[in-house]
Design a protein around this motif. Structure first.
Motif, mmCIF file in Angstrom:
data_model
loop_
_atom_site.group_PDB
_atom_site.id
_atom_site.type_symbol
_atom_site.label_atom_id
_atom_site.label_comp_id
_atom_site.label_asym_id
_atom_site.label_seq_id
_atom_site.Cartn_x
_atom_site.Cartn_y
_atom_site.Cartn_z
ATOM 1 N N UNK A 1 -9.043 12.269 1.251
ATOM 2 C CA UNK A 1 -10.302 12.707 0.655
ATOM 3 C C UNK A 1 -10.329 14.195 0.419
ATOM 4 N N UNK A 2 -9.716 14.961 1.347
ATOM 5 C CA UNK A 2 -9.714 16.397 1.163
ATOM 6 C C UNK A 2 -8.870 16.783 -0.037
ATOM 7 N N UNK B 1 -9.623 9.007 12.757
ATOM 8 C CA UNK B 1 -9.651 9.550 11.415
ATOM 9 C C UNK B 1 -8.966 10.890 11.325
ATOM 10 N N UNK B 2 -8.332 11.359 12.392
ATOM 11 C CA UNK B 2 -7.689 12.660 12.324
ATOM 12 C C UNK B 2 -6.174 12.555 12.402
ATOM 13 N N UNK B 3 -5.661 11.728 13.315
ATOM 14 C CA UNK B 3 -4.236 11.763 13.573
ATOM 15 C C UNK B 3 -3.479 10.714 12.777
ATOM 16 N N UNK B 4 -2.215 11.023 12.371
ATOM 17 C CA UNK B 4 -1.369 9.966 11.837
ATOM 18 C C UNK B 4 -0.932 9.016 12.939
ATOM 19 N N UNK B 5 -0.258 7.976 12.517
ATOM 20 C CA UNK B 5 0.107 6.905 13.425
ATOM 21 C C UNK B 5 1.428 7.202 14.105
ATOM 22 N N UNK C 1 -10.796 16.136 -3.191
ATOM 23 C CA UNK C 1 -11.887 17.075 -3.441
ATOM 24 C C UNK C 1 -11.405 18.223 -4.325
ATOM 25 N N UNK D 1 0.065 -1.392 7.599
ATOM 26 C CA UNK D 1 0.269 -1.296 6.163
ATOM 27 C C UNK D 1 1.738 -1.129 5.845
ATOM 28 N N UNK E 1 0.806 -1.224 0.000
ATOM 29 C CA UNK E 1 0.000 0.000 0.000
ATOM 30 C C UNK E 1 0.833 1.266 0.000
ATOM 31 N N UNK E 2 2.076 1.202 0.475
ATOM 32 C CA UNK E 2 2.800 2.460 0.643
ATOM 33 C C UNK E 2 3.744 2.802 -0.480
ATOM 34 N N UNK F 1 -14.853 12.301 6.351
ATOM 35 C CA UNK F 1 -14.185 12.306 5.059
ATOM 36 C C UNK F 1 -15.068 12.846 3.952
ATOM 37 N N UNK F 2 -16.081 13.630 4.300
ATOM 38 C CA UNK F 2 -17.022 14.258 3.363
ATOM 39 C C UNK F 2 -17.550 13.294 2.317
ATOM 40 N N UNK G 1 0.527 19.191 13.006
ATOM 41 C CA UNK G 1 0.233 18.085 13.902
ATOM 42 C C UNK G 1 1.521 17.552 14.507
ATOM 43 N N UNK H 1 -4.292 20.722 9.545
ATOM 44 C CA UNK H 1 -4.583 19.325 9.810
ATOM 45 C C UNK H 1 -3.332 18.479 9.873
ATOM 46 N N UNK I 1 -1.910 9.502 4.191
ATOM 47 C CA UNK I 1 -2.534 8.186 4.321
ATOM 48 C C UNK I 1 -1.522 7.144 4.726
ATOM 49 N N UNK I 2 -0.310 7.203 4.169
ATOM 50 C CA UNK I 2 0.703 6.231 4.539
ATOM 51 C C UNK I 2 1.081 6.354 5.983
ATOM 52 N N UNK I 3 1.094 7.597 6.491
ATOM 53 C CA UNK I 3 1.481 7.768 7.880
ATOM 54 C C UNK I 3 0.335 7.496 8.828
ATOM 55 N N UNK I 4 -0.841 7.161 8.320
ATOM 56 C CA UNK I 4 -1.912 6.734 9.212
ATOM 57 C C UNK I 4 -3.098 7.656 9.282
ATOM 58 N N UNK I 5 -2.950 8.915 8.860
ATOM 59 C CA UNK I 5 -4.090 9.823 8.894
ATOM 60 C C UNK I 5 -4.871 9.608 7.611
ATOM 61 N N UNK I 6 -6.036 8.952 7.725
ATOM 62 C CA UNK I 6 -6.717 8.502 6.522
ATOM 63 C C UNK I 6 -7.610 9.548 5.894
ATOM 64 N N UNK I 7 -7.926 10.610 6.621
ATOM 65 C CA UNK I 7 -8.863 11.590 6.068
ATOM 66 C C UNK I 7 -8.281 12.569 5.059
#
Lengths: 371, 151, 358
Positions: free
Chosen positions: A134-135, C319-323, A138, C238, A22-23, C59-60, A198, A194, A125-131
């Motif tokens: 999508x932004x 759904x907000x923070x990275x890992x 958009x 992953x 995936x990465x 995620x809209x 962080x 975001x 997404x690779x680092x874990x923040x999945x949202x």
């Protein structure tokens, strides 16, 4: 297949990362030698998507070979086409009309924005923040809609041809680009809030994958990867081509050399691209969108090289012609290839989790490397 | 340095080599045996300082090969092209890995597709094709009735 | 409004009038077992659906909206699929441990439903060491995870299980300290006593600063304990491996999956009980009229409302923070959370002795 040991004689484990993963964003196969969690050595095994484009182009005419180059770095497809068109025009000494030059630059900068947005979404997404994925999409959807109206396709557009552009821009083009820029400028602050601000993200990217300036020069790194290490190498600024000669913009350079510096270079490049488009979108000159060229193009005997800046770095198109209708030898100098050669040096001593962070900020697109 | 200025400077520096202005930059043609000393001079000297190798490739001219090196300077922003003629029967040339680390993967690719042996390369093996592939596809005399389609 | 307590009491009297005591007890035990399993299954369904809808909202996009009105039967369809899937067992696994591991995790989760007070007077087992029982039994799930990783005979599963085990064991310490901070204020481990002591206000307001610090530490620690993002190294691997449940398929995987969501429900329920008053409505000191109005809302709604508020908070984190990387994760616990929680406990003890809380 070659025999790969599971354990080296010293007792370190050899793991496979990829080719399905995936990465890695493409079929990249890495053999990593690890001791516990620490990476000792990294050996890339590429060629899974090698389609021998260079050999194929030797039997395609000068108008035909451009279509296969869109598939090399598909996220900056227009810029690949632009490079090939510039080389052919250099050989035939064609004057491209002003209108076409400006349209080419606007489309290239939109492509750069789209590519960086996808990069941002997939890095998060690779680092874990999945949202954030999508932004990012958009806004990217707005760009692909513009491309679909004007160029006819969403990913591999084949819009830039030797002599100019394939067709004139759609009447709604300027309005939609301006709407997109308004939306994008309001959202870029959110992107920073975001992800960039962080604490978890900063801990995972600061100090990771350091690349010094001397190593960046020696490994031939280019694009935001090298600019994050302090090397000034933006071809649009140093050797300007097309309409870049007449506009003002800054080259973004960070000196830290770690993943966070490369990340910030790309984020600020997005803002610079918006600045470039703003200077051009209202001033598209009237005129022809394509110069008159013969139906069958024949380059004179000689060698022609063009350097230009794609979203990933410096692309080089080298055509050796013997006077026929097809090229004698074509070489595409891809930015990902040299960035990948520095990967081993960058991750030595880091943990497996850092590999994802470094690969994400290198922004590799594997079809670009394998051609 | 501008192209003309660079051309004169190179001609003074390398009196026996053939130097001319190509389509963009000065082109210097040398024999494959002189490669290392020429590169050492080009990279090490202060007035030229060619520290960035941005393209290394090979062209098959049916009677011989030509290795083409595109060099550039990050300090002075000038570029040049270096061509080295390689024999077709025994294609061998020195590796420039000790000057430019990017050459490691670039030379593996040239070895893979053209079959040129790079002497003193740290790890010369095939890059894009599988280990057991026979032949060198980008050569002009390469025939593969199964995989190649004549258009 | 209606009261579950009254319904249960009248049911118990009706049964006692028909049968002798032993039969009544056996019948009630069977009913409660059935109830626990049903609650387990229903909560699993609801929470998975809630997760998908919350993630879609962030995620809209829309979540599941095809299967049933607003997609409410989506999880039922998923569970049906998992039940009929082939639950194969690889050849080289340790058969006994491989089959036992999901059950241990599931049984631990179900045992934890016992001391929870769902409403005024509704509790399966009113044990006097309620909080101690919860922390002790929740530690047993680590055994199930390590068993799954070991029995799979796969070095990547083992890696994932070891990381997960280390993570859970470390974060139990901080969670325990945070819980202790509230116990110090109430002086009793019995969950009913803890709730009764919050009659004039919830501990998070009465205990002011140390209670808020304890709550923040508690939420971070239980997010790590249940392997939720941003601490989900073992689950969303992953990067390299698939975690301890790689070799599990079909119904066995479903048990792990559901047990994870039940664990989230339980830790949020404990958090709601300790910090937000459980089924106790929102009372302010001795404002009689206000308290009387608040009492109109049934206590079960208060309980589930608070628990689901905390659940949505934890889902929001995911759904907000990275890992976090695994060494950063353990760093956070041993170098930051543990010293802070120990200091907080001392401060809370001082406050309890001096009576400096509301």
């Amino acid at each position: 297949m070659r025999n790969v040991v599971d354990t080296t004689p010293e007792g370190n484990m050899v793991l496979n990362v990829g080719p399905q993963h995936p990465s890695t964003h493409g079929v990249l196969h890495l053999f990593i030698t690890v001791n516990g969690e620490t990476i000792l050595n990294l050996d890339p095994n590429i060629g899974y998507i090698h389609r021998s484009i260079e050999k194929m182009c030797e039997s395609l005419s000068y108008r035909q070979f451009i279509y296969s180059t869109s598939r090399m770095d598909y996220l900056s497809a227009h810029m690949n086409n632009h490079g090939c068109a510039l080389t052919v025009e250099k050989g035939l000494q064609i004057e491209v009309p002003e209108r076409a030059e400006v349209i080419r630059v606007i489309i290239s900068e939109l492509t750069r924005l789209a590519s960086h947005q996808l990069w941002w979404g997939s890095l998060a997404m690779d680092l874990g923040a999945l949202s954030p994925f999508f932004y990012a999409f958009r806004e990217r959807e707005m760009i692909t809609d513009i491309m679909e109206e004007t160029c006819g396709a969403r990913l591999t557009m084949n819009y830039i041809v030797p002599g100019g552009v394939m067709a004139d821009i759609h009447p709604d083009f300027q309005r939609k680009v301006k709407e997109f820029m308004v939306q994008f400028k309001s959202k870029i602050g959110e992107y920073h809030e975001l992800v960039t601000d962080n604490v978890i993200f900063q801990n995972r990217t600061k100090g990771i994958g350091k690349l010094s300036k001397e190593d960046a020069i020696s490994y031939g790194c280019t694009g935001p990867t090298a600019r994050g290490s302090g090397l000034s190498c933006d071809i649009r600024k140093i050797y300007p081509y097309s309409a870049y000669k007449n506009i003002q913009f800054n080259e973004i350079i960070e000196t830290e050399g770690d993943s966070f510096a490369r990340y910030m270079v790309r984020m600020r490049e997005m803002e610079e691209s918006v600045h470039i488009i703003e200077q051009l979108i209202d001033n598209i000159p009237e005129g022809e969108f394509q110069a008159k060229t013969k139906a069958v193009l024949k380059l004179p005997k000689g060698e022609f090289y063009t350097r230009l800046e794609t979203a990933r770095g410096e692309l080089g198109v080298y055509i050796v012609s013997e006077g026929g209708t097809t090229p004698y030898r074509i070489k595409f100098r891809s930015p990902g290839f040299s960035n990948l050669s520095a990967l081993n040096h960058m991750v030595k001593g880091h943990k497996i989790g850092d590999l994802v962070s470094v690969m994400g900020t290198l922004d590799l697109v594997i079809p670009d490397i394998d051609r | 340095m501008e192209n003309e200025h660079l051309l004169n400077s190179l001609q003074t520096g390398f009196p026996e080599a053939a130097i001319a202005i190509g389509s963009d930059w000065p082109e210097m043609s040398i024999e494959s045996t002189q490669l290392l000393e020429v590169i050492e001079k080009l990279k090490g000297s202060d007035k030229w300082d060619f520290d960035y190798l941005f393209c290394e490739t090979c062209v098959d001219w049916k009677t011989h090969f030509t290795m083409v090196y595109h060099l550039s300077s990050t300090q002075y922003r000038h570029s040049m092209v270096l061509k080295a003629k390689v024999d077709r029967e025994i294609p061998q040339i020195e590796s420039v890995v000790k000057f430019y680390k990017t050459a490691e993967m670039l030379e593996r690719e040239v070895y893979d597709l053209f079959g040129i042996q790079f002497l003193n390369h740290p790890d010369l093996r095939r890059l894009l094709l599988t280990e057991d592939w026979v032949g060198y596809p980008l050569r002009k005399d390469y025939h593969d009735p199964i995989n190649m389609i004549k258009l | 409004m209606f009261s579950i307590e009254k319904i249960l009491n009248s049911f118990h009297e009706w049964l006692s009038s028909m049968l002798n005591q032993n039969m009544v007890m056996l019948l009630e035990m069977a009913l409660i077992a059935f109830f626990a399993i049903t609650l387990f299954a229903t909560l699993g369904l609801v929470l998975v659906y809630l997760e998908r809808k919350v993630s879609a909202f962030i995620q809209i996009r829309k979540g599941p909206n095809r299967v049933g009105p607003f997609g409410i039967f989506q999880t039922t369809a998923d569970t049906l699929k998992l039940i009929v899937k082939e639950s194969f067992m690889p050849d080289s696994v340790d058969k006994f441990l491989y089959q036992l591991a999901p059950f241990i995790v599931m049984i631990t989760a179900m045992l934890l439903l016992a001391p929870l007070p769902f409403a005024r007077g509704v509790q399966i087992w009113n044990i006097n060491i309620g909080v101690f029982y919860v922390t002790a039994v929740s530690s047993l799930s680590v055994i199930g995870i390590l068993m799954a990783g070991w029995a799979s005979n796969n070095k990547y599963s083992l890696l994932g299980a070891m990381r997960s085990g280390a993570q859970i064991v470390s974060y139990e310490l901080s969670a325990g300290m945070a819980i202790l901070s509230i116990i110090v204020l109430t002086g009793s481990l019995n969950l009913q006593d803890i709730i009764a002591s919050q009659e004039n206000g919830w501990w998070i307001f009465k205990g002011h600063i140390p209670a808020i610090v304890a709550f923040v530490i508690y939420i971070i620690a239980v997010t790590a304990e249940t392997n939720r993002a941003p601490f989900d190294l073992a689950e969303a691997e992953s990067e390299l491996t698939g975690g301890f449940h790689t070799e599990y398929a079909g119904m066995r995987f479903a048990l792990f999956f559901l047990a994870e969501y039940i664990n989230i429900f339980i830790v949020c329920a404990i958090g709601a009980t300790l910090f937000f008053g459980g089924w106790m409505p929102f009372h302010i000191g001795n404002w009689e009229a206000f308290n009387h109005v608040m009492d109109f809302i049934p206590s079960s709604i208060w309980f589930f409302g608070k628990t689901f508020f905390l659940i949505i908070l934890i889902m929001w984190f995911r759904w907000t923070f990275p890992r976090l990387r695994v060494d950063q994760l353990l760093n956070l616990e041993w170098k930051y959370l543990l010293p802070i929680s120990m200091l907080n406990l001392l401060v809370m003890t001082l406050i309890a002795i001096k009576g400096w809380h509301f």
